[in-house]
Design an enzyme around this catalytic site. Structure first.
Site, PDB file in Angstrom:
ATOM      1  N   PRO A 283      -5.683  12.833   0.041  1.00 55.71           N
ATOM      2  CG  PRO A 283      -6.075  11.391  -1.759  1.00 55.71           C
ATOM      3  CD  PRO A 283      -5.391  12.667  -1.391  1.00 55.71           C
TER       4      PRO A 283
ATOM      5  CG  LEU B 297       5.501   2.540 -24.459  1.00 50.12           C
ATOM      6  CD1 LEU B 297       5.582   3.418 -25.701  1.00 50.12           C
ATOM      7  CD2 LEU B 297       6.343   3.147 -23.344  1.00 50.12           C
TER       8      LEU B 297
ATOM      9  CG  ASN C  96       6.275   1.479  -0.230  1.00 49.48           C
ATOM     10  OD1 ASN C  96       6.281   0.401   0.345  1.00 49.48           O
ATOM     11  ND2 ASN C  96       5.160   2.043  -0.665  1.00 49.48           N
TER      12      ASN C  96
ATOM     13  CB  ILE D 112       6.499  -9.257 -20.887  1.00 47.22           C
ATOM     14  CG1 ILE D 112       5.492  -8.838 -19.810  1.00 47.22           C
ATOM     15  CG2 ILE D 112       7.656  -8.284 -20.998  1.00 47.22           C
ATOM     16  CD1 ILE D 112       5.999  -9.047 -18.386  1.00 47.22           C
TER      17      ILE D 112
ATOM     18  CB  THR E 167       7.276  -5.757  -4.100  1.00 45.64           C
ATOM     19  OG1 THR E 167       6.736  -5.074  -2.977  1.00 45.64           O
ATOM     20  CG2 THR E 167       6.318  -6.894  -4.442  1.00 45.64           C
ATOM     21  CG  ASP E 168       8.403  -4.184   1.028  1.00 43.43           C
ATOM     22  OD1 ASP E 168       7.526  -3.997   0.156  1.00 43.43           O
ATOM     23  OD2 ASP E 168       8.695  -3.325   1.902  1.00 43.43           O
ATOM     24  CD  GLU E 169       3.266  -3.582  -1.660  1.00 45.40           C
ATOM     25  OE1 GLU E 169       2.101  -3.958  -1.816  1.00 45.40           O
ATOM     26  OE2 GLU E 169       3.672  -2.460  -2.010  1.00 45.40           O
TER      27      GLU E 169
ATOM     28  N   GLY F  23      -8.216  -4.387   2.850  1.00 44.49           N
ATOM     29  CA  GLY F  23      -7.075  -5.267   3.160  1.00 44.49           C
ATOM     30  C   GLY F  23      -5.756  -4.531   3.334  1.00 44.49           C
TER      31      GLY F  23
ATOM     32  CB  ILE G 297      11.870   1.186 -10.499  1.00 51.77           C
ATOM     33  CG1 ILE G 297      11.087   1.603  -9.250  1.00 51.77           C
ATOM     34  CG2 ILE G 297      13.232   0.616 -10.103  1.00 51.77           C
ATOM     35  CD1 ILE G 297      10.650   0.452  -8.356  1.00 51.77           C
TER      36      ILE G 297
ATOM     37  CE  LYS H  47       6.742  -7.873  -8.610  1.00 52.94           C
ATOM     38  NZ  LYS H  47       7.398  -7.549  -9.914  1.00 52.94           N
TER      39      LYS H  47
ATOM     40  CG  ASP I 116       7.564  -0.214 -20.934  1.00 50.53           C
ATOM     41  OD1 ASP I 116       8.106  -0.018 -19.835  1.00 50.53           O
ATOM     42  OD2 ASP I 116       6.343  -0.020 -21.139  1.00 50.53           O
TER      43      ASP I 116
ATOM     44  CE1 TYR J  15       2.942  -5.051  -7.706  1.00 44.90           C
ATOM     45  CE2 TYR J  15       3.030  -4.566  -5.361  1.00 44.90           C
ATOM     46  CZ  TYR J  15       3.653  -4.635  -6.589  1.00 44.90           C
ATOM     47  OH  TYR J  15       4.982  -4.306  -6.710  1.00 44.90           O
TER      48      TYR J  15
HETATM   49  P1  NAD Z   1       5.545   1.220 -13.010  1.00 47.82           P
HETATM   50  O1  NAD Z   1       4.095   0.847 -12.937  1.00 47.82           O
HETATM   51  O2  NAD Z   1       5.948   2.632 -12.834  1.00 47.82           O
HETATM   52  O3  NAD Z   1       6.141   0.738 -14.418  1.00 47.82           O
HETATM   53  C1  NAD Z   1       5.850  -0.514 -14.957  1.00 47.82           C
HETATM   54  C2  NAD Z   1       6.335  -0.519 -16.403  1.00 47.82           C
HETATM   55  O4  NAD Z   1       6.057  -1.818 -16.962  1.00 47.82           O
HETATM   56  C3  NAD Z   1       5.649   0.508 -17.299  1.00 47.82           C
HETATM   57  O5  NAD Z   1       6.590   1.167 -18.109  1.00 47.82           O
HETATM   58  C4  NAD Z   1       4.694  -0.330 -18.130  1.00 47.82           C
HETATM   59  O6  NAD Z   1       4.427   0.221 -19.428  1.00 47.82           O
HETATM   60  C5  NAD Z   1       5.442  -1.647 -18.224  1.00 47.82           C
HETATM   61  N1  NAD Z   1       4.540  -2.776 -18.453  1.00 47.82           N
HETATM   62  C6  NAD Z   1       3.404  -3.089 -17.778  1.00 47.82           C
HETATM   63  N2  NAD Z   1       2.825  -4.182 -18.294  1.00 47.82           N
HETATM   64  C7  NAD Z   1       3.630  -4.592 -19.309  1.00 47.82           C
HETATM   65  C8  NAD Z   1       3.583  -5.675 -20.222  1.00 47.82           C
HETATM   66  N3  NAD Z   1       2.567  -6.574 -20.199  1.00 47.82           N
HETATM   67  N4  NAD Z   1       4.566  -5.803 -21.130  1.00 47.82           N
HETATM   68  C9  NAD Z   1       5.594  -4.916 -21.160  1.00 47.82           C
HETATM   69  N5  NAD Z   1       5.678  -3.866 -20.339  1.00 47.82           N
HETATM   70  C10 NAD Z   1       4.707  -3.701 -19.418  1.00 47.82           C
HETATM   71  O7  NAD Z   1       6.241   0.271 -11.938  1.00 47.82           O
HETATM   72  P2  NAD Z   1       7.497   0.568 -10.989  1.00 47.82           P
HETATM   73  O8  NAD Z   1       7.011   1.210  -9.751  1.00 47.82           O
HETATM   74  O9  NAD Z   1       8.577   1.180 -11.780  1.00 47.82           O
HETATM   75  O10 NAD Z   1       7.900  -0.933 -10.617  1.00 47.82           O
HETATM   76  C11 NAD Z   1       8.800  -1.668 -11.428  1.00 47.82           C
HETATM   77  C12 NAD Z   1       9.036  -3.025 -10.793  1.00 47.82           C
HETATM   78  O11 NAD Z   1       9.547  -2.883  -9.468  1.00 47.82           O
HETATM   79  C13 NAD Z   1       7.754  -3.859 -10.671  1.00 47.82           C
HETATM   80  O12 NAD Z   1       8.073  -5.199 -10.955  1.00 47.82           O
HETATM   81  C14 NAD Z   1       7.356  -3.696  -9.206  1.00 47.82           C
HETATM   82  O13 NAD Z   1       6.653  -4.814  -8.736  1.00 47.82           O
HETATM   83  C15 NAD Z   1       8.720  -3.584  -8.547  1.00 47.82           C
HETATM   84  N6  NAD Z   1       8.764  -2.820  -7.285  1.00 47.82           N
HETATM   85  C16 NAD Z   1       8.232  -1.559  -7.229  1.00 47.82           C
HETATM   86  C17 NAD Z   1       8.325  -0.842  -6.032  1.00 47.82           C
HETATM   87  C18 NAD Z   1       7.802   0.567  -5.918  1.00 47.82           C
HETATM   88  O14 NAD Z   1       7.816   1.153  -4.824  1.00 47.82           O
HETATM   89  N7  NAD Z   1       7.348   1.200  -6.996  1.00 47.82           N
HETATM   90  C19 NAD Z   1       8.949  -1.412  -4.909  1.00 47.82           C
HETATM   91  C20 NAD Z   1       9.476  -2.705  -5.029  1.00 47.82           C
HETATM   92  C21 NAD Z   1       9.386  -3.391  -6.218  1.00 47.82           C
HETATM   93  P1  TYD Z   2       1.214   3.386  -2.408  1.00 47.60           P
HETATM   94  O1  TYD Z   2       2.057   4.529  -2.895  1.00 47.60           O
HETATM   95  O2  TYD Z   2       0.015   3.008  -3.192  1.00 47.60           O
HETATM   96  O3  TYD Z   2       2.205   2.144  -2.193  1.00 47.60           O
HETATM   97  P2  TYD Z   2       1.901   0.678  -1.523  1.00 47.60           P
HETATM   98  O4  TYD Z   2       0.464   0.507  -1.311  1.00 47.60           O
HETATM   99  O5  TYD Z   2       2.450  -0.249  -2.553  1.00 47.60           O
HETATM  100  O6  TYD Z   2       2.687   0.680  -0.243  1.00 47.60           O
HETATM  101  O7  TYD Z   2       0.738   3.717  -0.933  1.00 47.60           O
HETATM  102  C1  TYD Z   2       1.654   4.002   0.125  1.00 47.60           C
HETATM  103  C2  TYD Z   2       0.858   4.126   1.398  1.00 47.60           C
HETATM  104  O8  TYD Z   2       0.020   5.299   1.305  1.00 47.60           O
HETATM  105  C3  TYD Z   2      -0.073   2.969   1.655  1.00 47.60           C
HETATM  106  O9  TYD Z   2      -0.126   2.711   3.056  1.00 47.60           O
HETATM  107  C4  TYD Z   2      -1.425   3.469   1.163  1.00 47.60           C
HETATM  108  C5  TYD Z   2      -1.369   4.956   1.455  1.00 47.60           C
HETATM  109  N1  TYD Z   2      -2.129   5.834   0.529  1.00 47.60           N
HETATM  110  C6  TYD Z   2      -2.967   6.831   1.051  1.00 47.60           C
HETATM  111  O10 TYD Z   2      -3.084   6.987   2.273  1.00 47.60           O
HETATM  112  N2  TYD Z   2      -3.640   7.634   0.167  1.00 47.60           N
HETATM  113  C7  TYD Z   2      -3.528   7.493  -1.181  1.00 47.60           C
HETATM  114  O11 TYD Z   2      -4.206   8.247  -1.945  1.00 47.60           O
HETATM  115  C8  TYD Z   2      -2.657   6.478  -1.700  1.00 47.60           C
HETATM  116  C9  TYD Z   2      -2.499   6.272  -3.187  1.00 47.60           C
HETATM  117  C10 TYD Z   2      -1.966   5.670  -0.808  1.00 47.60           C
END
Ligand code: NAD
Ligand code: TYD
Length: 351
Positions: free
Chosen positions: A212, A37, A186, A62, A132-134, A290, A14, A161, A35, A157
């Site tokens: 899977p 990385l 998501n 961070i 996140t909504d989680e 869970g 994101i 958050k 970041d 996780y």
């Molecule tokens: P991602 O895992 O793709 O990216 C996370 C980034 O943070 C990476 O570039 C990583 O290198 C960096 N990072 C991790 N630990 C770090 C540290 N200690 N110091 C500096 N950088 C660090 O995650 P994403 O899916 O892009 O999510 C970004 C944000 O949005 C997160 O806060 C996540 O909780 C939130 N979010 C994600 C989703 C989703 O569906 N992916 C939905 C809602 C909220």
């Molecule tokens: P995920 O992309 O891990 O997002 P989140 O758990 O944060 O919602 O998973 C999305 C949904 O897909 C979740 O219900 C778990 C399921 N899932 C599978 O069924 N198989 C998989 O291999 C993965 C990674 C997730």
């Protein structure tokens, strides 16, 4: 005076879309991307904008106070958009501590730096925390998460958050730090790391490997195209009320199994396979511990107060996503040829 915006986690999924949007739409801002990385951070995500004059990448963690202090000393930061996090639920189940460190400790290190450097002069300053909504827990068949829903996180996780959200609000109430929080459903789209469900499935379908599906595939998620999330972040950063929370969601609920069947249909067409060919790869595996049953977001506040709406229908967004993965083979190959194999074997061999 040019504004300087610090975006954390900008090399991730994101974050890279947010960085690109800000660099392109706001040439009058200096955009810093901090970041570490980790395995999830990838500068390839930003190759198209990396030479922009208003963009600078800083490699740093961070959780490291010295690093964060130096960033705030070196640059006159006006705003923080905090995305850096450990983000994968399955990894949080096998290694919670990394989540506690980055998501909780890292957020506090950033809050402290903002508080110290802004020194109570908060005019034009904002700390925007991306959540996140989680954090709201798991829904039954009915109902939606609103901004008033009580927190009930159920995975390491989401608990990490939720902790960081509470700390951000505590810094607002205790020290007056101007903060805003958004909780999004998501995301899916280009640059999504292939440990997450949709890109993992795209990669496996392409390679004729089993898809899977955890449990019975009955779990429901509300999917939003990543650029729509980036647009919401832009809007909230500029127009959001300090101290407020905004829920962001696609109004787009899908059972995992139905989503995968739609994806298989799209992939059959794109790969010139017979209809139904990819669906044969669906494999039910042991459920996630869970596993939250259902997430669904009510984003009425954001729509009514700030005028945001998601721009893409799911089928259109999913097709764009598949197209991106099929035409960015090198991006995917670079990831799945590295440590990813070991991760994949550990996660899936006993399922
Ligand atoms: P991602 O895992 O793709 O990216 C996370 C980034 O943070 C990476 O570039 C990583 O290198 C960096 N990072 C991790 N630990 C770090 C540290 N200690 N110091 C500096 N950088 C660090 O995650 P994403 O899916 O892009 O999510 C970004 C944000 O949005 C997160 O806060 C996540 O909780 C939130 N979010 C994600 C989703 C989703 O569906 N992916 C939905 C809602 C909220
Ligand atoms: P995920 O992309 O891990 O997002 P989140 O758990 O944060 O919602 O998973 C999305 C949904 O897909 C979740 O219900 C778990 C399921 N899932 C599978 O069924 N198989 C998989 O291999 C993965 C990674 C997730």
């Amino acid at each position: 005076m040019r504004k300087t915006i610090l975006i954390t986690g900008g090399a991730g999924f994101i974050g890279s879309h947010v960085v690109r949007r800000f660099v392109k739409n706001y040439p009058e801002y200096n955009i810093l991307n901090l970041d570490a990385l980790t395995y999830a951070g990838n500068l390839e995500n930003l190759i198209d904008i990396e030479k922009s004059l208003n963009y600078k990448f800083i490699k740093g963690d961070i959780t490291d106070e010295v690093v964060v202090e130096k960033v705030f000393n070196d640059f006159p930061i006006d705003g923080v958009i905090h995305l850096a996090a450990e983000s994968h639920v399955d990894r949080s189940i096998s290694d919670p501590m990394a989540f506690i460190k980055t998501n909780i400790l890292g957020t506090v290190v950033l809050l402290n730096a903002a508080k110290q450097h802004w020194k109570g002069n908060f005019e034009g300053k904002l700390f925007y925390h991306i959540s996140t909504d989680e954090v709201y827990g798991s829904l039954g068949d009915e109902g939606l998460f609103t901004e008033e829903t009580a927190y009930d996180p159920r995975s390491p996780y989401s608990a990490s958050k939720a902790s960081s959200d509470h700390l951000v609000r505590a810094y607002h109430h205790t020290y007056g730090l101007p903060v805003v929080i958004s909780n999004c459903s998501n995301n899916y789209g280009p640059n999504h790391f292939p440990e997450k469900f949709i890109p993992l499935a795209i990669n496996n379908i392409k390679n004729g490997k089993p898809i899977p599906v955890y449990g019975k595939g009955e779990n429901v998620r509300d999917w939003l195209y990543v650029e729509d999330h980036a647009a919401a972040i832009d809007l909230i950063f500029h127009k959001g009320e300090p101290g407020d929370t905004y829920n962001i969601g696609g109004n787009n609920e899908w059972k995992n199994i139905d989503l995968i069947k739609l994806l298989c249909t799209i992939m059959d067409t794109k790969l010139n396979r017979a209809t139904g060919e990819s669906e044969k790869l669906i494999t039910y595996v042991k459920d996630r511990a869970g596993h939250d049953l259902r997430y669904a977001i009510d984003s009425t506040k954001l729509q009514k107060e700030l005028g945001w709406t998601p721009s893409l229908q799911f089928e259109e967004g999913l097709t764009k996503t598949v197209d991106w993965y099929l035409s960015n083979q090198k991006w995917l190959d670079d990831i799945v040829s590295g440590n990813y194999q070991q991760y994949y074997n550990e996660q899936y061999q006993n399922r």
